[in-house]
Write a protein that holds these residues in place. Structure first.
Motif, PDB file in Angstrom:
ATOM      1  N   GLU A 190     -12.441  10.150 103.640  1.00  0.00           N
ATOM      2  CA  GLU A 190     -12.760  11.371 102.902  1.00  0.00           C
ATOM      3  C   GLU A 190     -13.033  12.473 103.925  1.00  0.00           C
ATOM      4  OE1 GLU A 190     -15.983  12.911  99.534  1.00  0.00           O
ATOM      5  OE2 GLU A 190     -16.534  11.317 100.923  1.00  0.00           O
ATOM      6  N   SER A 215      -6.225  16.287 107.255  1.00  0.00           N
ATOM      7  CA  SER A 215      -5.666  15.252 106.384  1.00  0.00           C
ATOM      8  C   SER A 215      -4.225  14.935 106.758  1.00  0.00           C
ATOM      9  CB  SER A 215      -5.743  15.712 104.924  1.00  0.00           C
ATOM     10  OG  SER A 215      -5.082  14.800 104.085  1.00  0.00           O
ATOM     11  N   VAL A 261      -8.216   9.854 100.755  1.00  0.00           N
ATOM     12  CA  VAL A 261      -8.377   9.773  99.301  1.00  0.00           C
ATOM     13  C   VAL A 261      -9.045  11.009  98.714  1.00  0.00           C
ATOM     14  CG1 VAL A 261      -8.418   7.261  99.336  1.00  0.00           C
ATOM     15  CG2 VAL A 261     -10.568   8.511  99.555  1.00  0.00           C
ATOM     16  N   ASN A 262      -9.673  11.839  99.550  1.00  0.00           N
ATOM     17  CA  ASN A 262     -10.369  13.009  99.002  1.00  0.00           C
ATOM     18  C   ASN A 262     -10.565  14.054 100.087  1.00  0.00           C
ATOM     19  OD1 ASN A 262     -11.818  14.550  97.029  1.00  0.00           O
ATOM     20  ND2 ASN A 262     -13.729  13.929  97.997  1.00  0.00           N
ATOM     21  N   THR A 263     -10.405  15.324  99.709  1.00  0.00           N
ATOM     22  CA  THR A 263     -10.724  16.450 100.590  1.00  0.00           C
ATOM     23  C   THR A 263     -11.488  17.485  99.772  1.00  0.00           C
ATOM     24  OG1 THR A 263      -8.604  17.519 100.088  1.00  0.00           O
ATOM     25  CG2 THR A 263      -8.680  16.124 102.051  1.00  0.00           C
ATOM     26  N   GLY A 264     -12.375  18.217 100.431  1.00  0.00           N
ATOM     27  CA  GLY A 264     -13.163  19.237  99.729  1.00  0.00           C
ATOM     28  C   GLY A 264     -14.165  19.869 100.663  1.00  0.00           C
ATOM     29  N   ILE A 267     -16.983   6.779  97.814  1.00  0.00           N
ATOM     30  CA  ILE A 267     -15.654   7.293  97.456  1.00  0.00           C
ATOM     31  C   ILE A 267     -14.605   6.770  98.430  1.00  0.00           C
ATOM     32  CG2 ILE A 267     -14.271   9.399  97.214  1.00  0.00           C
ATOM     33  CD1 ILE A 267     -16.781  10.830  96.321  1.00  0.00           C
ATOM     34  N   THR A 318     -16.404   8.940 105.823  1.00  0.00           N
ATOM     35  CA  THR A 318     -16.397  10.367 105.509  1.00  0.00           C
ATOM     36  C   THR A 318     -16.444  11.151 106.809  1.00  0.00           C
ATOM     37  OG1 THR A 318     -17.515  10.013 103.397  1.00  0.00           O
ATOM     38  CG2 THR A 318     -17.573  12.235 104.303  1.00  0.00           C
TER      39      THR A 318
END
Length: 214
Positions: free
Chosen positions: A110, A125, A136-139, A192, A196
């Motif tokens: 993440e 990413s 699986v996730n970026t933000g 998640i 991270t």
């Protein structure tokens, strides 16, 4: 009166005789046409049989050479089929194949933006996916439910805190270009991702953004 009666009887007799003499001619043309049709039909059949005999007989003889032998009455002896002996196998030189390695899924990562630079999480990413990481996730990095962009140094958080994830986190830190001191470990029951990454304001100095990651 007698003369008139004679004339009338003569005309009646003449009409009768004319009617009797009229005869239908036999239709000779229909018989001749039927004969011609039959003759043409038999000629076509004979021609087809003749052509078939000329062209098909050599082909049949090539395909079936046994027909010549049957026609001549001479039989050729059958050749004996000899089986080849099996070659001996030296089992001493045979090496056992090594056991297949178990399938290891890609590390789930993440990526959070903690510096405020637009597009930096997407950039990291793309670079990690080239290195076979599963992003699986970026933000944005949140602190107390609000975006926080004052992270000074980039750091890695191990969400599982297992031996394997610690080793992978150290390898990831080396590829990104940060020290092991910037790795944190937690026992997150519902993470998640396995790891991270929080991008800090020092991202421009990291080797992965300079194209030097391995």
């Amino acid at each position: 009166m007698r003369h008139r009666r004679r004339i009338s009887t003569q005309t009646i007799n003449r009409s009768k005789t004319i009617r009797v003499k009229v005869r239908k001619r036999p239709q000779k043309s229909n018989r001749a046409w039927a004969f011609i049709k039959n003759a043409i039909f038999f000629a076509v059949v004979i021609g087809i049989l003749y052509l078939g005999y000329i062209y098909l007989l050599p082909v049949v003889k090539e395909k079936l050479p046994a027909l010549d032998e049957l026609s001549s009455g001479v039989s050729t002896p059958m050749e004996k089929v000899t089986e080849r002996p099996e070659l001996p196998v030296d089992k001493t030189d045979a090496q056992e194949a090594p056991p297949a390695e178990p399938f290891l899924p890609a590390l789930q990562v993440e990526i959070l933006n903690g510096c405020g630079e637009q597009g930096v999480a997407k950039m990291l990413s793309d670079k990690l996916m080239v290195l076979n990481y599963d992003v699986v996730n970026t933000g944005n990095y949140l602190k107390k439910g609000k975006p926080f962009f004052e992270v000074k140094k980039t750091r890695i958080i191990d969400q599982v805190n297992s031996e394997k994830t610690r080793e992978k986190a150290q390898k990831l830190a080396e590829q990104i270009g940060i020290s092991n001191e910037q790795i944190e470990s937690f026992n997150n029951p519902n993470p998640i991702a396995d790891i991270t990454i929080i991008i800090g304001q020092d991202f421009k100095t990291l080797k992965i953004f300079k194209g030097k990651s391995e």
